[in-house]
Design an enzyme around this catalytic site. Structure first.
Site, PDB file in Angstrom:
ATOM      1  CB  SER A  18      -0.996   0.080   1.330  1.00 20.17           C
ATOM      2  OG  SER A  18      -2.161  -0.775   0.974  1.00 20.17           O
ATOM      3  CE  LYS A  61      -4.573   1.607  -0.399  1.00 22.27           C
ATOM      4  NZ  LYS A  61      -3.938   0.393  -0.636  1.00 22.27           N
ATOM      5  CE1 TYR A  74      -5.288   2.313   3.214  1.00 25.94           C
ATOM      6  CE2 TYR A  74      -5.123   0.084   3.808  1.00 25.94           C
ATOM      7  CZ  TYR A  74      -4.573   0.906   3.199  1.00 25.94           C
ATOM      8  OH  TYR A  74      -3.717   0.914   2.478  1.00 25.94           O
TER       9      TYR A  74
END
Length: 399
Positions: free
Chosen positions: A60, A63, A171
């Site tokens: 992640s 991101k 999330y």
């Protein structure tokens, strides 16, 4: 670097004791890299030492890179933060909200009350979630035979949201849809767009969705911590010929490459003579964009892959485009208003514009938010701030 022995000692001690397999850590200011070191081993089943150019699945941490790419297209007016994203991505034009399950076990869906925007995707307020932290979505995937997002199959994107857009922070897979928006607006596949517009100008030569041969020779093995605290190798690799590139978690890369991205943010969008983002765009991305909403505790629905996640539980946390923002100074010394996030296999970064410091630490251990990994991260960050002057002047470096 002078006086780095304290940081070296903390990282070496933990890896030598077998509490983690190995680690790479690096720190920079807007002007230079001031710390870069590796300790331990890449893989407990092999004799290879960890090296500073080792390649990790950054998960992640992808991101923020995808969000920066999207903001380049916002600058060009090819994307809009506030227009309904369904105009660009028809699959998101009529989102359905999962409200539970009927007596027969079938999902109960209803139309969302509002449209989804690009800004909501960036701030995790669009309503999408991860089944890893949402029991209802885990049940939905099982009932419908929908694959998990990490399969990188298009069918994994065909899921309902779990709340009306803009009503709460949760999330989730939002940034994977952001990646699709980048592709549609630019006319390029996400890998090509990032290569041309992010990795090339930043000289991030070891970051990619596909593990090239030169990267594979330096690839760090995944490890799992068992109930007895022991570590064992765990075969893991994302699909190398995916149906879609996972903008929310698909990249592999090195700590030094990621620091180059973080230092670009410190430099107000500039790096290597390239203006990757406008200064006003970087400033916009660094602001709270969830208003009175707060980042909430992420309660695990898949303990083998993640523990409960609740960074700084006594502090309200906000969300920018797309980072966590701490609203007060942290115990380690991170300034209020800093930007940070992480990758599932316990890689972490932070960007502190007030102190002109960015740090990256990478490990490859599951589950996420592993206590020993978090302790290593905290010791590293404390060591960095211990050698920083209290103001962001020209001497504000580790020395």
């Amino acid at each position: 670097m002078r006086n780095s022995a304290e940081i070296d000692q903390a990282l070496r001690r933990t890896s030598d004791a077998g509490e983690i397999p190995g680690v790479v850590a690096t720190v920079g200011t807007s002007r230079e890299v001031i710390y870069h070191a590796a300790f331990g081993r890449r893989d407990l089943s092999k004799d290879q030492p960890m090296t500073t150019d080792s390649v990790f699945w950054i998960a992640s941490m992808t991101k923020a890179i995808t969000a920066a790419a999207a903001m380049q297209l916002v600058e060009q007016e090819k994307l809009s933060l506030h227009e309904p994203i369904g105009k660009l991505l028809p699959d998101l034009a009529n989102p359905q909200v999962l409200e539970g399950f009927g007596a027969d076990g079938e999902p109960k869906l209803r139309p969302a009350r509002t449209a989804i925007t690009l800004l909501q995707l960036m701030t995790h307020t669009a309503g999408f979630c991860y089944d890893m932290w949402n029991d209802s979505m885990a049940t939905y995937l099982e009932k419908t035979g929908t694959p998990s997002i990490t399969t990188c199959k298009r069918a994994a994107l065909r899921v309902p949201i779990v709340g009306d857009p803009g009503t709460r922070w949760e999330y989730g897979t939002n940034i994977d849809f952001l990646g699709k928006a980048v592709e549609t607006a630019s006319g390029q596949r996400l890998d090509a767009y990032l290569r041309d517009n992010m990795f090339a100008p930043l000289e991030m030569n070891d970051t990619a969705f596909k593990i090239r041969d030169s990267m594979r020779t330096r690839l760090v093995g995944m490890h799992v911590r068992g109930p007895d605290e022991s570590l064992r190798p765990f075969p893991f690799e994302l699909e190398q010929e995916p149906e879609f590139h996972m903008g929310g978690g698909g990249l592999y890369g090195t700590a030094s490459d990621y620091l180059a991205f973080a230092r670009m943010i410190l430099n107000k969008g500039r790096s290597n003579g390239h203006q990757v983002l406008k200064p006003e765009t970087v400033a916009l991305m660094s602001q709270n964009h969830i208003g009175d909403l707060n980042m909430t505790k992420m309660k695990t629905a898949a303990p083998p892959y993640s523990n409960d996640v609740d960074f700084y539980p006594d502090m309200p946390k906000k969300w920018g485009l797309s980072y966590m923002i701490n609203t007060a100074k942290t115990p380690e010394g991170r300034s209020a208003g800093s930007l940070a996030w992480a990758g599932l296999a316990n890689s972490y970064y932070w960007i502190d514009p007030v102190r002109d410091i960015a740090g990256v630490i990478m490990m490859q251990v599951l589950p996420f938010a592993d206590r020993k990994c978090l302790d290593v991260f905290a010791a590293f960050e404390r060591g960095v701030y211990c050698h920083c002057k209290p103001s962001a002047d020209e001497n504000d470096v580790i020395n």
